[in-house]
Design a protein around this motif. Sequence first.
Motif, PDB file in Angstrom:
ATOM      1  N   TYR A   1       0.844  -1.200   0.000  1.00  0.00           N
ATOM      2  CA  TYR A   1       0.000   0.000   0.000  1.00  0.00           C
ATOM      3  C   TYR A   1       0.884   1.257   0.000  1.00  0.00           C
ATOM      4  CZ  TYR A   1      -3.007   3.695   1.862  1.00  0.00           C
ATOM      5  OH  TYR A   1      -3.661   4.887   2.056  1.00  0.00           O
TER       6      TYR A   1
ATOM      7  N   GLY B   1       1.501   4.442  -3.010  1.00  0.00           N
ATOM      8  CA  GLY B   1       1.586   5.879  -2.811  1.00  0.00           C
ATOM      9  C   GLY B   1       0.324   6.673  -3.074  1.00  0.00           C
ATOM     10  N   HIS B   2      -0.833   6.008  -3.061  1.00  0.00           N
ATOM     11  CA  HIS B   2      -2.084   6.732  -3.296  1.00  0.00           C
ATOM     12  C   HIS B   2      -2.933   6.643  -2.029  1.00  0.00           C
ATOM     13  CE1 HIS B   2      -5.425   8.226  -5.847  1.00  0.00           C
ATOM     14  NE2 HIS B   2      -6.177   7.490  -5.057  1.00  0.00           N
ATOM     15  N   PRO B   3      -3.531   7.757  -1.588  1.00  0.00           N
ATOM     16  CA  PRO B   3      -4.280   7.715  -0.328  1.00  0.00           C
ATOM     17  C   PRO B   3      -5.643   7.040  -0.458  1.00  0.00           C
ATOM     18  CG  PRO B   3      -4.370   9.934  -1.271  1.00  0.00           C
ATOM     19  CD  PRO B   3      -3.500   9.106  -2.180  1.00  0.00           C
ATOM     20  N   ASN B   4      -5.831   5.953   0.291  1.00  0.00           N
ATOM     21  CA  ASN B   4      -7.140   5.297   0.397  1.00  0.00           C
ATOM     22  C   ASN B   4      -7.517   5.263   1.875  1.00  0.00           C
ATOM     23  OD1 ASN B   4      -6.123   3.791  -2.326  1.00  0.00           O
ATOM     24  ND2 ASN B   4      -8.346   3.716  -2.201  1.00  0.00           N
ATOM     25  N   PRO B   5      -8.277   6.246   2.351  1.00  0.00           N
ATOM     26  CA  PRO B   5      -8.583   6.311   3.785  1.00  0.00           C
ATOM     27  C   PRO B   5      -9.268   5.053   4.323  1.00  0.00           C
ATOM     28  CG  PRO B   5      -9.148   8.387   2.724  1.00  0.00           C
ATOM     29  CD  PRO B   5      -8.770   7.439   1.623  1.00  0.00           C
ATOM     30  N   VAL B   6     -10.081   4.392   3.512  1.00  0.00           N
ATOM     31  CA  VAL B   6     -10.747   3.180   4.000  1.00  0.00           C
ATOM     32  C   VAL B   6      -9.710   2.089   4.245  1.00  0.00           C
ATOM     33  CG1 VAL B   6     -12.420   1.363   3.469  1.00  0.00           C
ATOM     34  CG2 VAL B   6     -12.932   3.734   2.877  1.00  0.00           C
TER      35      VAL B   6
ATOM     36  N   GLU C   1      -6.560   2.630   5.024  1.00  0.00           N
ATOM     37  CA  GLU C   1      -5.824   3.049   6.223  1.00  0.00           C
ATOM     38  C   GLU C   1      -6.589   2.620   7.473  1.00  0.00           C
ATOM     39  OE1 GLU C   1      -2.914   4.432   6.726  1.00  0.00           O
ATOM     40  OE2 GLU C   1      -2.371   5.434   4.855  1.00  0.00           O
ATOM     41  N   TYR C   2      -7.887   2.870   7.439  1.00  0.00           N
ATOM     42  CA  TYR C   2      -8.755   2.511   8.566  1.00  0.00           C
ATOM     43  C   TYR C   2      -8.670   1.020   8.826  1.00  0.00           C
ATOM     44  CZ  TYR C   2     -12.996   2.774  11.492  1.00  0.00           C
ATOM     45  OH  TYR C   2     -13.891   2.729  12.541  1.00  0.00           O
TER      46      TYR C   2
ATOM     47  N   ARG D   1      -5.315  -0.218  10.305  1.00  0.00           N
ATOM     48  CA  ARG D   1      -5.178   0.065  11.737  1.00  0.00           C
ATOM     49  C   ARG D   1      -6.053  -0.861  12.556  1.00  0.00           C
ATOM     50  NH1 ARG D   1      -6.314   5.802  14.170  1.00  0.00           N
ATOM     51  NH2 ARG D   1      -6.964   4.811  16.118  1.00  0.00           N
TER      52      ARG D   1
ATOM     53  N   VAL E   1     -11.400  -1.456  -6.605  1.00  0.00           N
ATOM     54  CA  VAL E   1     -11.011  -1.156  -5.220  1.00  0.00           C
ATOM     55  C   VAL E   1     -12.237  -0.770  -4.400  1.00  0.00           C
ATOM     56  CG1 VAL E   1      -9.894   0.659  -3.851  1.00  0.00           C
ATOM     57  CG2 VAL E   1      -8.591  -0.580  -5.589  1.00  0.00           C
ATOM     58  N   SER E   2     -13.128   0.027  -4.986  1.00  0.00           N
ATOM     59  CA  SER E   2     -14.286   0.517  -4.238  1.00  0.00           C
ATOM     60  C   SER E   2     -15.189  -0.628  -3.768  1.00  0.00           C
ATOM     61  CB  SER E   2     -15.074   1.535  -5.057  1.00  0.00           C
ATOM     62  OG  SER E   2     -15.230   1.109  -6.389  1.00  0.00           O
TER      63      SER E   2
ATOM     64  N   GLU F   1     -13.754  -1.708  -0.614  1.00  0.00           N
ATOM     65  CA  GLU F   1     -13.909  -0.688   0.420  1.00  0.00           C
ATOM     66  C   GLU F   1     -15.284  -0.771   1.060  1.00  0.00           C
ATOM     67  OE1 GLU F   1     -12.815   2.862  -1.761  1.00  0.00           O
ATOM     68  OE2 GLU F   1     -10.817   2.852  -0.853  1.00  0.00           O
ATOM     69  N   ILE F   2     -16.330  -0.982   0.250  1.00  0.00           N
ATOM     70  CA  ILE F   2     -17.653  -1.056   0.868  1.00  0.00           C
ATOM     71  C   ILE F   2     -17.787  -2.338   1.681  1.00  0.00           C
ATOM     72  CG2 ILE F   2     -18.940  -2.097  -1.070  1.00  0.00           C
ATOM     73  CD1 ILE F   2     -21.245  -0.165  -0.211  1.00  0.00           C
TER      74      ILE F   2
ATOM     75  N   LEU G   1     -16.116  -1.611   5.014  1.00  0.00           N
ATOM     76  CA  LEU G   1     -16.938  -0.751   5.880  1.00  0.00           C
ATOM     77  C   LEU G   1     -18.114  -1.534   6.450  1.00  0.00           C
ATOM     78  CD1 LEU G   1     -17.017   2.664   3.955  1.00  0.00           C
ATOM     79  CD2 LEU G   1     -15.665   2.056   5.971  1.00  0.00           C
TER      80      LEU G   1
END
Lengths: 336, 123
Positions: free
Chosen positions: A175, A179-184, A186-187, A190, A321-322, A325-326, A329
């Motif tokens: 990831y 080098g591209h920001p994917n906040p989901v 990152e969440y 963590r 990717v999306s 992501e869903i 979530l």
Amino acid sequence: MSTPSEELAAQLLSVVRSFEPECNKIHDLTRLSGGASQEMWSFRLTDDANGPACVLRRQPPERGGESTGTKLGISLTDEARLYTRAAEQGVPVPKIRHTLAPEEGLGEGFIMNHVEGETIPQKILKSESLAPALPKLARQCGEVLPKIHSIALDGLEVLPRLDAETVWRTYRDLYDQCGHPNPVFEYAFRWLEERLPRDHAMTFVHGDFRHGNLMIGPDGLRAVLDWELAQVSDPMQDLAWICVPSWRFGRIQNPVGGFGRREDLFEGYEATSGTKVDVDRVRYWEIFGSLRWGMMCRSMYTMFASGQDRSVERAAIPRRVSETEIDLLRALLQES
Amino acid sequence: MQDPPSPEELLKTVHDFLMNVALPKLEGHDAFHARVAANSLAIVLRSMSLSPEQDELELGRLRDLLGQEGDLMSLNRELCRRIRDGEIGLESEALQQHLWETTLAKLAVDQPKYASYRDEIGA
């Protein structure tokens, strides 16, 4: 002038005669779908359309004969050894007839018996002839996994040892490299890091046990395929990957591969293994699985952007990717 | 000013050509790739229609959440940094709400037929 497949048929015949001496011609040599560098061919040993058939998987010699392993997985020669080990444990796999030797001039690979069945999930889920098999499939998958997990590891030092922390770190590094920001993402990273399984069992793990790599017939599970991601890791991974929503092919109400319930998968596992399924660890790996598939989609953009692969498919996959992501979530923020 | 057809009309025409003329004449991998190509055009069409407003809304949410100015890329990088460094709690409702809305917007463009998405929006 002979065509490439005529040349291959001629080379193949002498190799095939080493285990099928009665064969005097290669019939119906047909290229099957395969990866960019690996080839897959089917052929018959007689002119009987219902007679014995084989499959050749190989990396041809002109593309750098010895497959030291694909970007992620083990070599074809090692994969053939795994099929043999798996068969010894009673796992349904295609029977290996011959492993290619360098002096045979066909490159690296193996020949296996053809297994009749279907592997494409969309077809399996819609098929009338396979419909009666679906209700028992999750349990069958659960019953076969302990046999896979008990495959002895001696002589298999080629398999990577990947505990949960190593796997987390591998995808975190991937990831960061993208080098591209994917906040989901990152969440999810963590959340998962806070719940890393520690001191878990380390056994033989298939590594890609999912709908799409299972050969299904009217009687159910016929063969487990695609062992190139085999590793030593947490066996709960294999119970989880098949439940990742991406592998339900639209039938999200059936967590196991779009065809079954977790209860049946776990019961089958417990009945065969005599151990209890660690449900919390399976949940960890199932959530991780969405992140893993999401990162695999994401990282294909690098291949596309570098010019290495400009196909429409390579360009389109990162837009999936999306989907992951869903699913992340829904798993992390809801009881789903 | 440019003449018609609009960019949208041109894209739609190419999409329809791929699906209705080219695809029926193709087999195997070529057919698969034609379908993927048509789908990519559909993504572009939805993006042209939806992304400008979605991006504005996302920008507004990020400014509120982070309390700073910037463009989408720099604010997303800052949000990622704060999540990674633990400066924003995973239980933060504002964060969760932002992630939901951003993701639903992405799927409306990328893959509105995705089963999980349809389940979420109650389709």
